[in-house]
Design an enzyme around this catalytic site. Structure first.
Site, short mmCIF file in Angstrom:
data_model
loop_
_atom_site.label_atom_id
_atom_site.label_comp_id
_atom_site.label_asym_id
_atom_site.label_seq_id
_atom_site.Cartn_x
_atom_site.Cartn_y
_atom_site.Cartn_z
N ALA A 69 7.72 -5.08 4.67
CA ALA A 69 7.47 -5.63 6.01
C ALA A 69 6.59 -6.86 5.90
CB ALA A 69 6.80 -4.60 6.91
N TYR A 96 4.81 -9.73 15.94
CA TYR A 96 4.94 -8.66 14.95
C TYR A 96 5.58 -7.42 15.58
CZ TYR A 96 3.52 -4.80 11.90
OH TYR A 96 3.51 -3.67 11.11
N GLN A 119 0.81 -1.21 0.00
CA GLN A 119 0.00 0.00 0.00
C GLN A 119 0.85 1.27 0.00
OE1 GLN A 119 -4.01 -0.40 2.24
NE2 GLN A 119 -2.50 -1.30 3.60
N ASP A 161 2.74 1.19 15.43
CA ASP A 161 2.26 1.42 16.79
C ASP A 161 2.36 0.16 17.65
OD1 ASP A 161 0.28 0.34 15.06
OD2 ASP A 161 -1.32 0.85 16.48
N ILE A 184 15.04 -8.39 0.99
CA ILE A 184 15.82 -7.57 1.92
C ILE A 184 16.38 -8.37 3.08
CG2 ILE A 184 14.53 -5.49 1.32
CD1 ILE A 184 13.12 -5.74 4.08
N LYS A 187 9.31 -5.79 14.73
CA LYS A 187 9.44 -4.42 14.25
C LYS A 187 10.31 -3.58 15.18
CE LYS A 187 7.73 -2.69 11.17
NZ LYS A 187 8.27 -2.45 9.79
#
Length: 297
Positions: free
Chosen positions: A72, A137, A11, A114, A49, A141
């Site tokens: 991601a 997750y 996105q 977040d 990556i 991150k």
């Protein structure tokens, strides 16, 4: 200027590539330094990556002055059962890009989430607040953020939340599909955060990348709501005749513990390049009005 965009099929990656190509976003013109930039947009088929050597070979001698990492592993449920994959992409992938950026003297923008916070508060998190992720997750991150700090000196870590864009799957499209097919949707009302339009996020990422205001930033839609509130506005703005009902997290169990409260404050934006993030309602209304025919109606 030569720019590398990773996660280009997602996105945000799609939106950033589009904005760079046309020179402006829904919020206005992008910095002049990006006009006529040579942009290389890649996804996993062109560049994994998580492969350190592949990343090093890809950037070596290419002359990139900016790397925008939009790649991601974002399937929160899948991260719980595929932790190795989550950490390879979200942590090692970030590390590899950070090392490569440092080696060639490029700036790095790394997009985070977040979910690095526990979500047990009741006031918006600042950039300085202690991170304590409760999911695989979020943990992957956060480690990615730490690697970026450790291995790159010219970085922008941009945390966002509840992202939706014109390409790919997202909550807005899911609610519209369910509402049209079933005439009703049930959505949790005890998790609060900030819906974020990818167009707004892309605009601010480029504003930051044009500067040397390195550091950690929060960049989300302005204002907070629950997922239920969000769903109600989606149905309302799209003009779909459907009923949206609230439920609790306990009534809608998942394998992942999600933050109950993950609203983010934009102090660093306000203190540097300025905070132009639209109220989430305005950004959502614009998004729905701009959706291609067939998705909205």
């Amino acid at each position: 200027m030569k720019i590398l965009v990773t996660g280009a099929n997602g996105q945000l990656g799609k939106e950033i590539s589009r904005v760079l190509a046309c020179g402006k976003s829904e919020l206005g013109d992008i910095p002049a330094c990006f006009l006529n930039a040579q942009v290389t947009s890649v996804d996993i088929d062109e560049l994994d990556i998580a492969d350190e050597q592949a990343v090093a070979r890809f950037v070596d001698g290419a002359g990139y002055s900016l790397i925008l990492n939009c790649a991601a592993y974002t399937n929160v449920e899948a991260c719980e059962s595929n932790r190795d994959t989550a950490f390879r992409v979200n942590a090692l992938g970030a590390r590899n890009l950070a090392m490569a950026a440092q080696q060639i003297g490029a700036k790095l923008v790394h997009v985070s989430t977040d979910y690095v916070f526990a979500g047990d508060g009741n006031t918006p998190y600042g950039e300085w607040d202690v991170c304590a992720p409760v999911s695989a997750y979020g943990k992957s991150k956060l480690l990615g953020e730490q690697y970026v700090r450790d291995f790159c000196s010219r970085y922008f870590i941009v945390r966002t939340s509840w992202l939706y864009g014109y390409e790919g799957r997202n909550f807005v499209k899911t609610i519209l599909r369910v509402a049209k097919e079933k005439g009703a949707a049930t959505v949790v009302n005890d998790q609060r955060g900030n819906p974020t339009n990818a167009a707004d996020l892309a605009h601010h990422i480029l504003k930051l990348a044009a500067t040397q205001e390195y550091g950690v930033y929060h960049c989300t839609g302005s204002g907070e709501c629950s997922w239920y509130d969000f769903a109600c506005k989606i149905v309302e703005y799209a003009g779909v005749n459907a009923t949206v009902s609230p439920c609790t997290t306990e009534e809608y169990p998942t394998v992942v513990k999600r933050p109950a409260y993950s609203s983010l404050d934009h102090m660093m934006l306000r203190c540097t390049v300025g905070d132009e993030m639209r109220p989430w309602q305005d950004a959502l209304k614009c998004y729905i009005n701009n959706m291609e025919g067939g998705e909205k109606a």
